[in-house]
Motif scaffolding. Structure first.
Motif, mmCIF file in Angstrom:
data_model
loop_
_atom_site.group_PDB
_atom_site.id
_atom_site.type_symbol
_atom_site.label_atom_id
_atom_site.label_comp_id
_atom_site.label_asym_id
_atom_site.label_seq_id
_atom_site.Cartn_x
_atom_site.Cartn_y
_atom_site.Cartn_z
ATOM 1 N N ARG A 163 0.823 -1.207 0.000
ATOM 2 C CA ARG A 163 0.000 0.000 0.000
ATOM 3 C C ARG A 163 0.856 1.255 0.000
ATOM 4 O O ARG A 163 0.510 2.254 -0.638
ATOM 5 N N LEU A 164 1.988 1.203 0.700
ATOM 6 C CA LEU A 164 2.919 2.331 0.706
ATOM 7 C C LEU A 164 3.406 2.621 -0.713
ATOM 8 O O LEU A 164 3.418 3.779 -1.161
ATOM 9 N N ARG A 165 3.777 1.582 -1.425
ATOM 10 C CA ARG A 165 4.264 1.765 -2.800
ATOM 11 C C ARG A 165 3.165 2.330 -3.707
ATOM 12 O O ARG A 165 3.422 3.191 -4.551
ATOM 13 N N ARG A 166 1.955 1.822 -3.548
ATOM 14 C CA ARG A 166 0.861 2.315 -4.394
ATOM 15 C C ARG A 166 0.589 3.790 -4.127
ATOM 16 O O ARG A 166 0.364 4.573 -5.063
ATOM 17 N N ARG A 167 0.607 4.195 -2.869
ATOM 18 C CA ARG A 167 0.361 5.602 -2.559
ATOM 19 C C ARG A 167 1.495 6.469 -3.104
ATOM 20 O O ARG A 167 1.262 7.572 -3.588
ATOM 21 N N ASP A 169 3.248 5.833 -5.793
ATOM 22 C CA ASP A 169 3.024 5.928 -7.228
ATOM 23 C C ASP A 169 1.958 6.976 -7.539
ATOM 24 O O ASP A 169 2.080 7.757 -8.488
ATOM 25 N N GLN A 170 0.912 6.994 -6.738
ATOM 26 C CA GLN A 170 -0.159 7.960 -6.955
ATOM 27 C C GLN A 170 0.296 9.388 -6.682
ATOM 28 O O GLN A 170 -0.202 10.334 -7.294
ATOM 29 N N LEU A 171 1.234 9.554 -5.763
ATOM 30 C CA LEU A 171 1.737 10.881 -5.406
ATOM 31 C C LEU A 171 2.946 11.291 -6.235
ATOM 32 O O LEU A 171 3.446 12.412 -6.095
ATOM 33 N N GLY A 172 3.439 10.387 -7.074
ATOM 34 C CA GLY A 172 4.609 10.696 -7.865
ATOM 35 C C GLY A 172 5.897 10.674 -7.077
ATOM 36 O O GLY A 172 6.872 11.347 -7.431
ATOM 37 N N LEU A 173 5.936 9.881 -5.997
ATOM 38 C CA LEU A 173 7.123 9.756 -5.157
ATOM 39 C C LEU A 173 7.884 8.486 -5.526
ATOM 40 O O LEU A 173 7.298 7.537 -6.054
ATOM 41 N N PRO A 174 9.192 8.436 -5.235
ATOM 42 C CA PRO A 174 9.979 7.246 -5.575
ATOM 43 C C PRO A 174 9.477 6.007 -4.845
ATOM 44 O O PRO A 174 9.248 6.046 -3.639
ATOM 45 N N SER A 175 9.320 4.900 -5.601
ATOM 46 C CA SER A 175 8.779 3.677 -5.002
ATOM 47 C C SER A 175 9.573 2.440 -5.389
ATOM 48 O O SER A 175 9.176 1.336 -5.069
ATOM 49 N N GLY A 187 9.368 13.747 -1.338
ATOM 50 C CA GLY A 187 10.271 12.673 -1.718
ATOM 51 C C GLY A 187 11.672 12.831 -1.173
ATOM 52 O O GLY A 187 12.563 12.050 -1.512
ATOM 53 N N ASP A 188 11.894 13.848 -0.326
ATOM 54 C CA ASP A 188 13.216 14.078 0.260
ATOM 55 C C ASP A 188 13.425 13.209 1.492
ATOM 56 O O ASP A 188 12.468 12.890 2.220
ATOM 57 N N ALA A 189 14.677 12.826 1.733
ATOM 58 C CA ALA A 189 15.005 11.982 2.883
ATOM 59 C C ALA A 189 14.629 12.664 4.194
ATOM 60 O O ALA A 189 14.764 13.881 4.346
ATOM 61 N N VAL A 190 14.157 11.870 5.134
ATOM 62 C CA VAL A 190 13.807 12.372 6.464
ATOM 63 C C VAL A 190 15.033 12.251 7.361
ATOM 64 O O VAL A 190 15.593 11.162 7.487
ATOM 65 N N PRO A 191 15.476 13.338 8.011
ATOM 66 C CA PRO A 191 16.637 13.256 8.897
ATOM 67 C C PRO A 191 16.301 12.549 10.196
ATOM 68 O O PRO A 191 15.135 12.481 10.600
ATOM 69 N N VAL A 192 17.310 12.013 10.852
ATOM 70 C CA VAL A 192 17.088 11.323 12.114
ATOM 71 C C VAL A 192 16.657 12.297 13.201
ATOM 72 O O VAL A 192 15.925 11.928 14.129
#
Length: 236
Positions: A163-167, A169-175, A187-192
């Motif tokens: 489901r994460l991958r499908r969402r 794809d729908q948002l145009g984010l890397p999957s 789509g930017d990395a989340v810092p710790v």
């Protein structure tokens, strides 16, 4: 040649791609499909919702998405989707049938079309599934500092990951397999730094979605006595 039985099956599959935007679950699983009927190359679909006063913008999205999903099927020439037992059924059904959009169906009331509303709920769902996958990794011993380096290709298959991958794809984010598990809405990395707070917020979002889904199922069962069994055929 497409038979009525096979087209009925394809209609049901198509409706399975239609989501309640707030609950991020298919209308088929939520038992929102009151009935379907195939008559040659024409398809009729009836939808129902848990209450008479469900938000009209959410309702319009589901009716419009159901219409579009079924209309794209090979062999379908005409689609009619009706929303039943809703205070705005007449406006929604007429608007979707005419293809005029939400603003035209509710002149003076709608503030813009529904694309941004859809994206807002897709972002919430994406955040919730990220948290679900991340929490499983933390329970298995992954350190918080290592979590930000985890990539989708290294994860075990799961419903949440699908489901994460499908969402994404729908948002145009890397999957793809090289995509990081934890990314923001751009789509930017989340810092710790601040990750713990981000995961707590995401968990609140996920629990809210799950709780609302359960609440809606209960309301629907009270209203229709459905018992959780969706109608595969036969209009009510």
């Amino acid at each position: 040649m497409t038979t009525a039985v096979s087209l009925e099956t394809e209609v049901w599959r198509a409706l399975g791609t239609v989501l309640d935007p707030e609950l991020d679950q298919p209308v088929t699983e939520l038992d929102f499909v009151a009935g379907t009927e195939v008559d040659g190359d024409e398809v009729h679909v009836d939808l129902r919702l848990p209450t008479y006063f469900c938000a009209p913008n959410f309702a319009y999205l589901m009716v419009a998405d159901a219409h579009d999903a079924v209309a794209e099927l090979p062999g379908v020439r005409r689609v009619r989707v009706r929303l039943l037992d809703h205070f705005a059924s007449e406006e929604i059904n007429a608007g979707v049938a005419a293809g005029d959009g939400f603003d035209a169906a509710f002149p003076g009331l709608a503030a813009g079309e529904l694309d941004e509303l859809r994206r807002t709920f897709l972002r919430k769902a994406h955040l919730a599934y990220q948290e679900q996958v991340a929490q499983q990794l933390l329970r298995e011993g992954t350190e918080l500092a290592d979590l930000v380096e985890v990539r989708l290709g290294g994860l075990q298959p799961s419903t949440a990951l699908d489901r994460l991958r499908r969402r994404r794809d729908q948002l145009g984010l890397p999957s793809g397999p090289d995509a990081l598990l934890l990314v923001d809405e751009h789509g930017d990395a989340v810092p710790v730094e601040g990750l713990s707070a981000r995961l707590r917020f995401a968990r609140t979002t996920r629990v809210s979605i799950e709780g609302n889904a359960g609440w809606c199922r209960g309301l629907l069962d009270t209203r229709y006595g459905s018992g959780g069994t969706a109608a595969r055929s036969g209009l009510h």
